[in-house]
Each structure stands twice: as C-alpha cells, then as structure tokens.
Design a protein around this motif. Structure first.
Motif, PDB file in Angstrom:
ATOM      1  N   CYS A 186      10.076   5.766  -4.401  1.00  0.00           N
ATOM      2  CA  CYS A 186       9.641   6.513  -3.512  1.00  0.00           C
ATOM      3  C   CYS A 186      10.270   7.522  -2.980  1.00  0.00           C
ATOM      4  CB  CYS A 186       9.150   5.635  -1.715  1.00  0.00           C
ATOM      5  SG  CYS A 186       7.650   4.210  -1.967  1.00  0.00           S
ATOM      6  N   LYS A 194       3.937   4.871   2.062  1.00  0.00           N
ATOM      7  CA  LYS A 194       4.512   3.144   1.449  1.00  0.00           C
ATOM      8  C   LYS A 194       5.612   2.587   2.559  1.00  0.00           C
ATOM      9  CE  LYS A 194       0.749   2.923  -1.148  1.00  0.00           C
ATOM     10  NZ  LYS A 194      -0.201   2.145  -0.805  1.00  0.00           N
ATOM     11  N   GLU A 252       3.817  -0.265   4.057  1.00  0.00           N
ATOM     12  CA  GLU A 252       3.186  -1.499   4.180  1.00  0.00           C
ATOM     13  C   GLU A 252       4.555  -1.921   4.591  1.00  0.00           C
ATOM     14  OE1 GLU A 252       3.370  -2.748  -0.161  1.00  0.00           O
ATOM     15  OE2 GLU A 252       1.624  -0.968  -0.928  1.00  0.00           O
TER      16      GLU A 252
END
Length: 282
Positions: A134, A189, A252
């Motif tokens: 990421c 994410k 998440e």
C-alpha cells in the motif's frame, strides 16, 4: 468492522528505549488490537517481539514499512524482498506500506509515472506471496499534473499498489475525505485515523505584531502554521460519517496516528483517541 490499531511511529522512542514487546504490552493495555510498524529498525529481535506479541498478548501486526531502495528504516525491497515476505509470514502481517514517494517523484507527471512504474513489479510480486503493498498519502498527493492527481497517476501506472489513506492529509490537501474514499473504493485498505484542528492564535505573537515588533511576513508564518494534528475527536473531522465510509471503501484496519502531540505524552494522546473511538462505537 475493520480492526482498530495504532501507528507505532507515535511510540518509536519507547520502542528504542524499552523494546517492542514492552510497548506492545502497553498498547494492549489501551484496548488496541493491532499495530503498524514504522520509523524503527527492522531487526530480527524486533520481528521476534512482534511474533511474541501476537502469541502472548493478542496484538496483530497490521502492516510493516517498506521502500524500494535501501536507506529507510523499513524493508528495502530491492535487497530484502525475501526477508520482508518472511517477516510478514512470521508475524501474520498481510500488508506492507510505503510511507511516501521520494520528493523527486513529486515534481512532474513524468517523474511520478516513473516512480509508480518502478513500484508496480514489486507490488505484483508481493501479491503473488499473499502480501498487499500500500501507498501512504500526504497532502502532496493531491497535486495535479494535466488535471490528474498523483493519486490517479499511481492507480493508473501501478494497479497492484493499493492505498493507505491518511484522512487528515487528504483534508489538508483540499479534497473532501468522503469524496476521496468514494473515488478510490476498493483500493483503500489501511486508514490512518488522525484528526485536524486549528490552534488558537498565540496572544503574545499577535501583541508583538500589533505593537510593530514583528513584520507581516513573520506574523503570517505563525498564522499559517495554526493547522495541527489532533487526537481523534478533538478536531474538525467528521468521524461518525468517515469511518463507515472508509469501511465501505474496503478498509481492513483503522490505525490511530498523530504526527505531533505538542508536548503531551503520546500514550495520553492515544488513550484520548481510543476513548473517543469507543464512544462512537469502535
């Protein structure tokens, strides 16, 4: 619901002084379930402590830091790719994160495209190993080249590279965080949960300016520096709307972070952020 964690950059001095395992114990005492590791040297001993922290304390490793070339405190993927993957497997981390692109990549569209093209093969290789790479944004990622944001360039050139969205920096960059989360749904994410406040103007600074003891340029320097990082719930960000939107966008992990606590003990600032998040259902 995403797992609530902490960006350990806030406690890097404690880690260096007391060791990772002791800091993980303190994090667990704050009712925080996961950590992201940044700005500390990734020694074998530190990785062992992360493994023990999960086994003994139940603290997950949400993500660890990486770069392409050597020179930072995370894993240098050029030279430590296998070691980074092994550390992820041992700790259970499913994410690596790049904290910032090089400054040289921010100066033009061509430079940004070249950097993203360099990153893409590493992100794709990591994905084959079950690890998601990421990219963590700052306000500069709202720079536009020919009407295309750096965010857009990165997604176009490096589709295997997903996002760690720092909502404070999105706000500071001039894009509504809710709009950003909607625009990049599916790529978001990891979320840095960090508030944004404007500090009061220092009365002494104004008095000096008013008395003619400070010129306008110096005064405006103070005026423009009133923007601050804040404990979650103590700024102007709309967390009751932002966090559900972030979850919808694919988050998440929610990771508490505050770059500067302005003289407060970081543990006290983290505790305040945690208590606010609990008060709104997290």
């Amino acid at each position: 619901m995403p797992v609530l964690g902490l960006q350990l950059m806030m406690l890097k001095d404690r880690i260096n002084e007391q060791g990772m395992y002791e800091v993980l114990r303190q994090v667990r005492d704050l009712d925080i379930d996961a950590v992201e590791v940044s700005q500390v040297e990734m020694t074998d001993e530190l990785i062992d402590d992360l493994v023990r922290g999960k086994a003994d304390l139940g603290v997950e490793t949400a993500a660890m830091s990486a770069s392409i070339a050597p020179g930072g405190n995370g894993f240098a993927l050029e030279t430590e790719f296998d070691r980074a993957v092994d550390a992820c497997r041992r700790t259970g981390a499913r994410f690596l994160r790049i904290g910032m692109m090089p400054f040289s990549a921010m100066v033009s569209k061509d430079a940004c495209e070249a950097w993203a093209a360099e990153v893409e093969p590493y992100a794709a290789r990591l994905a084959e190993q079950g690890v998601t790479l990421c990219y963590h944004n700052h306000h500069v990622d709202l720079i536009q080249f020919d009407g295309e944001r750096i965010f857009d360039i990165v997604r176009r050139v490096a589709p295997s590279l997903l996002f760690e969205v720092d909502l404070h920096w999105v706000q500071r960059g001039g894009m509504a965080p809710l709009d950003m989360l909607e625009a990049y749904t599916g790529a978001c994410k990891l979320i840095h949960v960090k508030d944004f406040r404007i500090a009061p103007l220092d009365a002494d600074v104004f008095a000096r300016f008013d008395a003619g003891d400070m010129d306008r340029a110096e005064f405006y320097g103070h005026f423009l520096s009133l923007a601050q990082f804040a404990e979650v719930g103590q700024g102007n960000m709309n967390w009751p709307d932002l966090l559900p939107a972030a979850e919808k966008a694919g988050a998440e992990y929610f990771l508490i972070e505050q770059d500067d606590t302005y003289g407060r003990d970081p543990l006290d600032a983290i505790r305040d952020s945690r208590e606010y998040l609990r008060s709104i259902g997290y």
